[in-house]
Design a protein around this motif. Structure first.
Motif, PDB file in Angstrom:
ATOM      1  N   ARG A 188       0.762  -1.338  -0.118  1.00 27.74           N
ATOM      2  CA  ARG A 188       0.019  -0.237   0.082  1.00 27.74           C
ATOM      3  C   ARG A 188       0.927   1.150  -0.015  1.00 27.74           C
ATOM      4  O   ARG A 188       1.879   1.374   0.562  1.00 27.74           O
ATOM      5  CB  ARG A 188      -0.825   0.151   1.285  1.00 27.74           C
ATOM      6  N   TYR A 223       1.084   5.331   0.795  1.00 26.92           N
ATOM      7  CA  TYR A 223       0.416   6.546   1.533  1.00 26.92           C
ATOM      8  C   TYR A 223       1.094   7.860   0.823  1.00 26.92           C
ATOM      9  O   TYR A 223       2.345   7.905   1.074  1.00 26.92           O
ATOM     10  CB  TYR A 223       0.858   6.390   2.836  1.00 26.92           C
ATOM     11  N   HIS A 236       1.507  11.759   1.604  1.00 27.79           N
ATOM     12  CA  HIS A 236       1.464  12.573   2.753  1.00 27.79           C
ATOM     13  C   HIS A 236       2.487  13.658   2.388  1.00 27.79           C
ATOM     14  O   HIS A 236       3.706  13.537   2.119  1.00 27.79           O
ATOM     15  CB  HIS A 236       2.154  11.917   3.959  1.00 27.79           C
ATOM     16  N   THR A 264       5.296  10.018  -1.546  1.00 25.97           N
ATOM     17  CA  THR A 264       4.643   8.764  -1.412  1.00 25.97           C
ATOM     18  C   THR A 264       5.419   7.955  -0.390  1.00 25.97           C
ATOM     19  O   THR A 264       6.733   7.995  -0.613  1.00 25.97           O
ATOM     20  CB  THR A 264       4.880   8.066  -2.740  1.00 25.97           C
ATOM     21  N   ILE A 305       0.943   9.902   9.283  1.00 21.09           N
ATOM     22  CA  ILE A 305       0.273   9.003   8.414  1.00 21.09           C
ATOM     23  C   ILE A 305      -0.785   8.160   8.806  1.00 21.09           C
ATOM     24  O   ILE A 305      -0.248   7.398   9.848  1.00 21.09           O
ATOM     25  CB  ILE A 305       1.250   8.420   7.503  1.00 21.09           C
ATOM     26  N   ASP A 306      -1.881   8.013   8.328  1.00 19.58           N
ATOM     27  CA  ASP A 306      -3.004   7.149   8.879  1.00 19.58           C
ATOM     28  C   ASP A 306      -2.777   5.941   8.333  1.00 19.58           C
ATOM     29  O   ASP A 306      -3.330   5.238   7.475  1.00 19.58           O
ATOM     30  CB  ASP A 306      -4.273   7.838   8.283  1.00 19.58           C
ATOM     31  N   VAL A 307      -1.996   5.280   8.913  1.00 16.25           N
ATOM     32  CA  VAL A 307      -1.510   3.802   8.540  1.00 16.25           C
ATOM     33  C   VAL A 307      -2.670   2.701   9.284  1.00 16.25           C
ATOM     34  O   VAL A 307      -2.521   1.496   8.465  1.00 16.25           O
ATOM     35  CB  VAL A 307      -0.227   3.270   9.187  1.00 16.25           C
TER      36      VAL A 307
END
Length: 278
Positions: A24, A26, A28, A32, A249-251
């Motif tokens: 995946r 992300y 931010h 990337t 970061i919304d992991v």
């Protein structure tokens, strides 16, 4: 991820259950990020989206994947055919083998072990398009027949010249010189000698280690770049889950739950659900 011109697509593949699968991404602050775990094997897949060949120069932790030197646009890379892809699975040590990419501590990383931990945590891909060959020279003009002489037979060839090979012509630009053959892809720098202590102190985080041998075969070819600077440069940064959280970061997918309201804008009494008979 793709570059803005749509030349290549880049994916980071991580090992899950013995197989490499896309991880995946992300985004931010226009950057990337991907998540890595210590000891996990990974690969970089680059797919050529165009109808022409492209040259790809990848770097890991600021080091050229092919040579182990400081990454530079001047170093040569790997040519990918139209609509084809290639998986970069490690630092190259020969035409047939690589040292596997594995996540590990920065102290264990290849860059730190050769004294260059400054750029650990980043993967780059520079892409060069191929110089198109020049168009063929125009056909030579047909000379008119001498005044008063018989017309040339069959559309322009002078008498007695039928079947004879055409004379060399000087029309059009000279034929281009053959493209310089790039040097054979040199093996990456050998693993550091036992007991080597890097000069700079490495920060905490995740890096890429010089892993076990793995088969990966390549051959030499000719490729002339259309421009001295790459047509596209793509960047991926990697970090452990804790590091991604620290960056905001919304992991964990918490953003939706954090905005959930215990008292949504519903007013009045409870409305019975459909089919409720009480």
């Amino acid at each position: 991820m793709r570059d803005l011109k749509g030349i290549v697509e880049v994916e980071l593949l991580v090992e899950e259950g013995g197989a490499l699968t896309p991880t995946r991404e992300y985004v931010h602050r226009d950057t990337t990020y991907v998540e890595g775990r210590s000891g996990q094997r990974y690969a970089l897949r680059v797919r050529n989206l165009t109808g022409g060949r492209v040259e790809v120069v990848p770097s890991v932790d600021g080091l050229d994947v092919q040579s182990g030197k400081d990454a530079s646009f001047d170093l040569r890379g790997l040519v990918i055919r139209p609509r084809d892809s290639f998986d970069f699975t490690g630092f190259r040590i020969s035409d047939s083998e690589v040292a596997t990419f594995r996540f590990g501590s920065i102290e264990q990383s290849y860059a730190a072990k050769i004294g260059k931990p400054r750029n650990v945590g980043v993967i780059g891909v520079a892409v060069f398009e191929e110089l198109a060959p020049p168009p063929p020279p125009p056909p030579p003009p047909v000379s008119p027949p001498p005044f008063g002489g018989p017309p040339p037979p069959f559309g322009g060839a002078p008498p007695g010249a039928l079947g004879a090979p055409p004379a060399p012509q000087a029309f059009g630009p000279p034929a281009p010189a053959p493209a310089a053959r790039p040097p054979t892809l040199s093996p990456a720098a050998p693993p550091p000698a036992p007991g080597f202590v890097p000069a700079p102190a490495a920060p905490k985080g995740l890096g890429t280690t010089f892993g076990e041998r793995r088969e990966s075969r390549i051959t030499s070819t000719q490729f002339e770049r259309a421009t001295p600077k790459p047509a596209a440069v793509l960047v991926i940064r990697y970090e452990q889950r804790e590091g991604l959280r620290a960056l905001g970061i919304d992991v964990d997918g918490l953003s939706q739950r954090e905005t959930a309201s215990p008292f949504p804008a519903e007013t009045g009494f409870a409305k019975p659900p459909p089919g409720w008979k009480g």
